[in-house]
Design an enzyme around this catalytic site. Sequence first.
Site, PDB file in Angstrom:
ATOM      1  N   CYS A   1      35.481  12.731  18.277  1.00 25.63           N
ATOM      2  CA  CYS A   1      34.673  12.438  19.484  1.00 25.63           C
ATOM      3  C   CYS A   1      33.180  12.484  19.222  1.00 25.63           C
ATOM      4  CB  CYS A   1      34.992  13.456  20.587  1.00 25.63           C
ATOM      5  SG  CYS A   1      36.724  13.794  20.872  1.00 25.63           S
TER       6      CYS A   1
ATOM      7  N   HIS B   1      43.679  11.750  25.074  1.00 25.93           N
ATOM      8  CA  HIS B   1      43.434  10.525  24.309  1.00 25.93           C
ATOM      9  C   HIS B   1      44.471  10.380  23.203  1.00 25.93           C
ATOM     10  CE1 HIS B   1      38.903  10.490  25.474  1.00 25.93           C
ATOM     11  NE2 HIS B   1      39.482   9.446  26.019  1.00 25.93           N
TER      12      HIS B   1
END
Length: 260
Positions: free
Chosen positions: A255, A168
């Site tokens: 996250c 990511h």
Amino acid sequence: MLNPTFEFTRAITRRPASTIAQGLRAEDTGNPNLDTMLKAHAAYVSALRSTGAEVIELEPLEAYPDAQFVEDTALCLPQGAILMRPGAPSRLGEVAEMAPTLRVCYDDVREITGPGRIEGGDILVTGKEILVGRSDRTDAAGVAELAEIAAEWGHTLREVFTPEGVLHFKTDCSLMDAETILATKRLDASGCFEGYRVLHVADGEEAAANAIRFNNLVLMAAGFPRTAEMLDKAGFEIAEIDNTDCAKLDGGMSCLSLRF
């Protein structure tokens, strides 16, 4: 007035499920341990609450072993929330599980309907724009659909590109304040942060780049002493959280929560 990029009154987290060993990972470095992951999760929630914020802790989802990584399911902005469309098919159901909680918290909840894919881990909201990194989990169509919604709410969105082999965009960067970004040298070398103050993580401590600024604290993974010292000298208050088990599932500090 709160700075919406790093000053928050609420956060949403989800406790890890007993099925975490089935979670996605780019490479197998061993299975996470549920007991130690739960302890680290409790420390994370405690750090968020220590700033005075309300933390909504959701129950584990046994059917979704990656569901503790709630950030990928939505983007929370001052005007409303946008439900994402994860690039990993096994994670699509997590969005529907998160939607009811967000509808309680927000009057306006939009959604990425597709065909594009986009995950929250690829989105960095700064003081002047929304940066979205194209990656294996986020494609051009997903970015374009998000850009339309963000524009309706008055936000400028800029598409950037995540380095090869990096899951990511925010694996390699995080926001320290409205104009300061913590990043790996490899990501900064792409030129995507021109106009920002950039702090580089120490060589060999690239995994420290995924952190979060949450009110007065910077939550970062423990075990990266040179980066922690650099941030301390730069004037940031650090809270170090054990990320050993989440890292085995390619997870980090950002996250684990939705922040608004």
